[in-house]
Design a protein around this motif. Structure first.
Motif, PDB file in Angstrom:
ATOM      1  N   TYR A  26       0.843  -1.205   0.000  1.00 56.22           N
ATOM      2  CA  TYR A  26       0.000   0.000   0.000  1.00 56.22           C
ATOM      3  C   TYR A  26       0.876   1.253   0.000  1.00 56.22           C
ATOM      4  N   THR A  30       1.062   4.316  -2.862  1.00 54.74           N
ATOM      5  CA  THR A  30       0.846   5.748  -2.629  1.00 54.74           C
ATOM      6  C   THR A  30       2.083   6.541  -3.043  1.00 54.74           C
ATOM      7  N   ASN A  66      -0.692   7.733   2.796  1.00 60.02           N
ATOM      8  CA  ASN A  66       0.309   6.680   2.934  1.00 60.02           C
ATOM      9  C   ASN A  66       0.518   6.335   4.403  1.00 60.02           C
ATOM     10  N   ILE A 123      -4.910   1.864  -5.168  1.00 57.88           N
ATOM     11  CA  ILE A 123      -4.850   2.229  -3.752  1.00 57.88           C
ATOM     12  C   ILE A 123      -6.162   1.875  -3.065  1.00 57.88           C
TER      13      ILE A 123
END
Length: 169
Positions: A26, A30, A66, A123
């Protein structure tokens, strides 16, 4: 088994790179989106000052997105409302000019904005997977991420419409 931290830090590109949880994936997505935005900013013609200002404001927010899964929450309701307002601004600017699906092509930075949109959707999907994995995070994160992916569609349309002739549409 988790790989050990190397003795030579030049062989270690990110502190969490050897984690097996999806959190690192993840964070990399980002980061990738911020890089795509940097590319768009480097190509954006001067006449798109409003888009430039918005993208420059978005980059730190994306890094807040993030860090909000692993660390301190950094996306708030006012961030979502600001992004929705900018979405509406660009949607109104291109109203009636494009009425169907837009292929991911055209003059720069239009294809790069399509990449931003695609990464934004990745995302959102990664947030779904993180939630499935048991990761807890504030509901503002998937809401912001969804608006973000949609936002890249609205800002590519005025750019595309300005740079392409009627025959290219």
């Amino acid at each position: 088994m988790r790989r050990p931290k190397p003795d030579d830090l030049r062989e270690w590109c990110y502190p969490f790179i050897y984690e097996t949880r999806l959190t690192c994936d993840y964070e990399i997505l980002t980061d990738e989106l911020c890089c795509h935005i940097g590319v768009v900013l480097s190509m954006l013609p001067e006449e798109f000052a409003d888009i430039r200002a918005d993208l420059e404001q978005l980059q730190p927010l994306i890094y807040n997105l993030n860090g909000s899964v692993r660390g301190k929450h950094g996306i708030f309701e006012e961030d979502i409302e600001w992004l929705k307002a900018r979405y509406t601004y660009y949607q109104q600017a291109s109203e009636g000019r494009v009425t169907g699906f837009v292929l991911p092509r055209g003059p720069a930075p239009v294809p790069q904005l399509h990449l931003c949109r695609c990464t934004g959707k990745k995302i959102v999907r990664m947030l779904v997977r993180l939630e499935q994995e048991g990761r807890k995070f504030d509901e503002t994160l998937p809401r912001f991420a969804n608006v973000l992916a949609n936002f890249f569609v609205t800002i590519q349309l005025p750019t595309w419409c300005e740079k392409c002739s009627e025959a290219d549409r």
